[in-house]
Design a protein around this motif. Sequence first.
Motif, mmCIF file in Angstrom:
data_model
loop_
_atom_site.group_PDB
_atom_site.id
_atom_site.type_symbol
_atom_site.label_atom_id
_atom_site.label_comp_id
_atom_site.label_asym_id
_atom_site.label_seq_id
_atom_site.Cartn_x
_atom_site.Cartn_y
_atom_site.Cartn_z
ATOM 1 N N TYR A 130 7.887 -9.106 -10.838
ATOM 2 C CA TYR A 130 6.612 -9.019 -10.126
ATOM 3 C C TYR A 130 5.871 -7.734 -10.473
ATOM 4 C CZ TYR A 130 8.711 -12.701 -7.312
ATOM 5 O OH TYR A 130 9.312 -13.861 -6.908
ATOM 6 N N ARG A 131 4.549 -7.830 -10.440
ATOM 7 C CA ARG A 131 3.690 -6.661 -10.611
ATOM 8 C C ARG A 131 3.082 -6.312 -9.264
ATOM 9 N NH1 ARG A 131 -0.725 -7.349 -13.415
ATOM 10 N NH2 ARG A 131 -0.668 -9.613 -13.639
ATOM 11 N N ILE A 132 3.015 -5.024 -8.962
ATOM 12 C CA ILE A 132 2.521 -4.573 -7.666
ATOM 13 C C ILE A 132 1.775 -3.256 -7.869
ATOM 14 C CG2 ILE A 132 4.672 -3.360 -7.105
ATOM 15 C CD1 ILE A 132 4.359 -4.353 -4.224
ATOM 16 N N ALA A 133 0.599 -3.123 -7.285
ATOM 17 C CA ALA A 133 -0.236 -1.941 -7.492
ATOM 18 C C ALA A 133 0.260 -0.771 -6.654
ATOM 19 C CB ALA A 133 -1.694 -2.254 -7.154
ATOM 20 N N GLY A 134 0.006 0.431 -7.164
ATOM 21 C CA GLY A 134 0.331 1.634 -6.401
ATOM 22 C C GLY A 134 1.102 2.644 -7.219
ATOM 23 N N ASP A 135 0.676 3.890 -7.152
ATOM 24 C CA ASP A 135 1.362 5.004 -7.789
ATOM 25 C C ASP A 135 2.391 5.531 -6.788
ATOM 26 O OD1 ASP A 135 2.164 7.544 -8.635
ATOM 27 O OD2 ASP A 135 0.229 8.001 -9.552
ATOM 28 N N LEU A 136 3.646 5.186 -6.999
ATOM 29 C CA LEU A 136 4.678 5.496 -6.011
ATOM 30 C C LEU A 136 4.779 6.990 -5.735
ATOM 31 C CD1 LEU A 136 6.879 4.561 -4.125
ATOM 32 C CD2 LEU A 136 8.471 4.526 -6.068
ATOM 33 N N PRO B 269 -14.745 1.475 -5.990
ATOM 34 C CA PRO B 269 -15.208 0.158 -6.434
ATOM 35 C C PRO B 269 -14.107 -0.875 -6.600
ATOM 36 C CG PRO B 269 -15.275 1.757 -8.238
ATOM 37 C CD PRO B 269 -15.004 2.532 -6.993
ATOM 38 N N ASP B 270 -12.876 -0.436 -6.850
ATOM 39 C CA ASP B 270 -11.788 -1.391 -7.060
ATOM 40 C C ASP B 270 -10.884 -1.536 -5.845
ATOM 41 O OD1 ASP B 270 -10.878 1.173 -7.242
ATOM 42 O OD2 ASP B 270 -9.590 0.852 -8.991
ATOM 43 N N VAL B 271 -11.377 -1.108 -4.673
ATOM 44 C CA VAL B 271 -10.605 -1.202 -3.440
ATOM 45 C C VAL B 271 -11.364 -2.063 -2.438
ATOM 46 C CG1 VAL B 271 -9.548 0.075 -1.536
ATOM 47 C CG2 VAL B 271 -9.590 1.074 -3.835
ATOM 48 N N LYS B 272 -10.623 -2.940 -1.757
ATOM 49 C CA LYS B 272 -11.206 -3.760 -0.699
ATOM 50 C C LYS B 272 -10.884 -3.116 0.648
ATOM 51 C CE LYS B 272 -10.826 -8.264 -0.848
ATOM 52 N NZ LYS B 272 -10.250 -9.630 -0.758
ATOM 53 N N LYS C 152 -7.026 9.235 0.114
ATOM 54 C CA LYS C 152 -5.784 9.491 -0.617
ATOM 55 C C LYS C 152 -5.098 8.179 -0.997
ATOM 56 C CE LYS C 152 -4.542 14.070 1.281
ATOM 57 N NZ LYS C 152 -4.241 14.768 0.015
ATOM 58 N N LEU C 153 -5.086 7.223 -0.076
ATOM 59 C CA LEU C 153 -4.453 5.939 -0.356
ATOM 60 C C LEU C 153 -5.169 5.207 -1.497
ATOM 61 C CD1 LEU C 153 -3.833 4.794 3.317
ATOM 62 C CD2 LEU C 153 -2.056 5.309 1.622
ATOM 63 N N GLY C 154 -6.501 5.239 -1.460
ATOM 64 C CA GLY C 154 -7.257 4.597 -2.528
ATOM 65 C C GLY C 154 -6.990 5.242 -3.870
ATOM 66 N N ARG C 155 -6.964 6.569 -3.898
ATOM 67 C CA ARG C 155 -6.721 7.273 -5.154
ATOM 68 C C ARG C 155 -5.276 7.103 -5.635
ATOM 69 N NH1 ARG C 155 -10.170 11.228 -2.619
ATOM 70 N NH2 ARG C 155 -8.346 12.423 -1.906
ATOM 71 N N ALA C 156 -4.370 6.775 -4.712
ATOM 72 C CA ALA C 156 -2.970 6.552 -5.086
ATOM 73 C C ALA C 156 -2.707 5.115 -5.509
ATOM 74 C CB ALA C 156 -2.051 6.930 -3.930
ATOM 75 N N GLY C 157 -3.748 4.316 -5.588
ATOM 76 C CA GLY C 157 -3.587 2.969 -6.125
ATOM 77 C C GLY C 157 -3.573 1.842 -5.119
ATOM 78 N N LEU D 216 1.879 8.047 -3.622
ATOM 79 C CA LEU D 216 2.010 7.514 -2.268
ATOM 80 C C LEU D 216 3.052 8.284 -1.463
ATOM 81 C CD1 LEU D 216 1.768 3.709 -3.083
ATOM 82 C CD2 LEU D 216 0.128 5.021 -1.717
ATOM 83 N N VAL D 217 4.116 8.703 -2.119
ATOM 84 C CA VAL D 217 5.112 9.537 -1.433
ATOM 85 C C VAL D 217 4.462 10.831 -0.954
ATOM 86 C CG1 VAL D 217 7.185 10.935 -1.799
ATOM 87 C CG2 VAL D 217 7.125 8.556 -2.580
ATOM 88 N N ASP D 218 3.653 11.452 -1.807
ATOM 89 C CA ASP D 218 2.945 12.673 -1.405
ATOM 90 C C ASP D 218 2.048 12.410 -0.201
ATOM 91 O OD1 ASP D 218 4.135 14.070 -3.474
ATOM 92 O OD2 ASP D 218 2.433 13.809 -4.841
ATOM 93 N N THR D 219 1.338 11.294 -0.238
ATOM 94 C CA THR D 219 0.431 10.951 0.863
ATOM 95 C C THR D 219 1.205 10.705 2.148
ATOM 96 O OG1 THR D 219 -1.160 9.977 -0.684
ATOM 97 C CG2 THR D 219 -1.331 9.307 1.623
ATOM 98 N N GLY D 220 2.335 10.018 2.034
ATOM 99 C CA GLY D 220 3.138 9.730 3.222
ATOM 100 C C GLY D 220 3.667 10.982 3.891
ATOM 101 N N PHE D 221 4.125 11.948 3.096
ATOM 102 C CA PHE D 221 4.609 13.198 3.691
ATOM 103 C C PHE D 221 3.449 14.028 4.237
ATOM 104 C CE2 PHE D 221 8.643 12.494 1.355
ATOM 105 C CZ PHE D 221 9.498 12.695 2.430
ATOM 106 N N TRP D 222 2.303 13.967 3.570
ATOM 107 C CA TRP D 222 1.129 14.698 4.061
ATOM 108 C C TRP D 222 0.736 14.228 5.457
ATOM 109 C CZ3 TRP D 222 -3.675 12.375 5.060
ATOM 110 C CH2 TRP D 222 -4.703 13.258 5.403
ATOM 111 N N ILE D 223 0.608 12.899 5.654
ATOM 112 C CA ILE D 223 0.182 12.406 6.972
ATOM 113 C C ILE D 223 1.307 12.575 7.997
ATOM 114 C CG2 ILE D 223 0.824 10.000 6.501
ATOM 115 C CD1 ILE D 223 -2.159 11.286 8.627
ATOM 116 N N SER D 224 2.556 12.429 7.586
ATOM 117 C CA SER D 224 3.671 12.612 8.524
ATOM 118 C C SER D 224 3.735 14.047 9.019
ATOM 119 C CB SER D 224 4.994 12.226 7.855
ATOM 120 O OG SER D 224 5.015 10.855 7.509
#
Length: 358
Positions: A312-318, A113-116, A76-81, A321-329
């Motif tokens: 500044y530029r910063i990666a991530g679909d906010l 492929p675009d995630v380390k 989920k984190l990878g797909r969220a950017g 990520l909010v959806d992912t954060g509530f899902w794991i919480s």
Amino acid sequence: MALPSISRLAARGRCLTSSKQFTVTRAVHNRIPSSSYSTAASSDNVINIVEVGPRDGLQNESAVIPPATKVELINKLGRAGSRIIEAGSFVSPKWVPQMAGTAEILKKMDKLPDVKYQVLVPNEKGLENLFALLDENPDKPLVDEIAVFTAATDEFSKANTNTTVAESLEKLSRVTRASLERGIQVRGYVSVVITCPYSGKVDPARVRDVTKALLDMGCYEVSLGDTVGTGSPTTVSRMLDSVMSVNPVRKLAGHFHDTFGMGVVNAVTAVDAGIRTLDSSIAGLGGCPFSPGATGNVATEDIIYAFRDSKYRIAGDLEALVDTGFWISDLLKRDNSSRVAKAIRARRERDRQPKAKL
């Protein structure tokens, strides 16, 4: 071992104990192209986020977390950017039960492929286990890098790994050398850079010298961890001034906990000082099992929001990520510690309410 010994050791690029010494050779560094050694931004206005939720965030949870849940979180984190994800740790499950199953997680997660992907390797035994896993899966690149960790004080290091700082550096030098020879880059962590829960305020010179020792042994970057979360812009600036007096800022990262609500402002302070890589954890997951009373990492959602509409530029679909954060919480039955996530959820709920007729 006294601090001056660490300082002299760093200046010579060696890790030293009373009985033997280890020198990192230039040949080891040349085995990997220099361009692969840094998460540092390609331009000065890019901020990199190292998402530490799946490892540092989950390791202090009391409930048992199935590997399948961790796999889904990473995906989920990878797909969220998220572009750099700390996926697990090859530490003994006896000491950190929540990190059991890391090998299974690495084999089952989607490696985008675009995630380390990074794993924590605390010692030579952990590295042997990682190498065995890689040998069993030669056609699947499971990890991109490892992370090693030490501390700025002997007291914290002894509580964490039963070694002094100098002894831990000696052990980590062997881990780093073997990893580099295998073609796997190494990132370093320094814990308790502001306050130690066992010895109090930390001398910034100690952080400076331990950081230099990690860089000299071959770490491409060192993350400076306010593990207890007591830092403020003043103390963080003072620490960074000392560390940057002998260490390149492009090789430094910030890792802030939010115990006193200073995580975001300390991250902004670090960026203002020239740092371009920040560690954060989805929903503010985390803590420290060896730091009594410390709360979680600064939330990824809060960091991303803080730099929105800035230069500044910063990666991530906010929103994702909010959806992912509530899902794991919700799965962990814990409160979501991200103020931004809570505000966005409240906005969503308000927007769903029928509009009042005038």
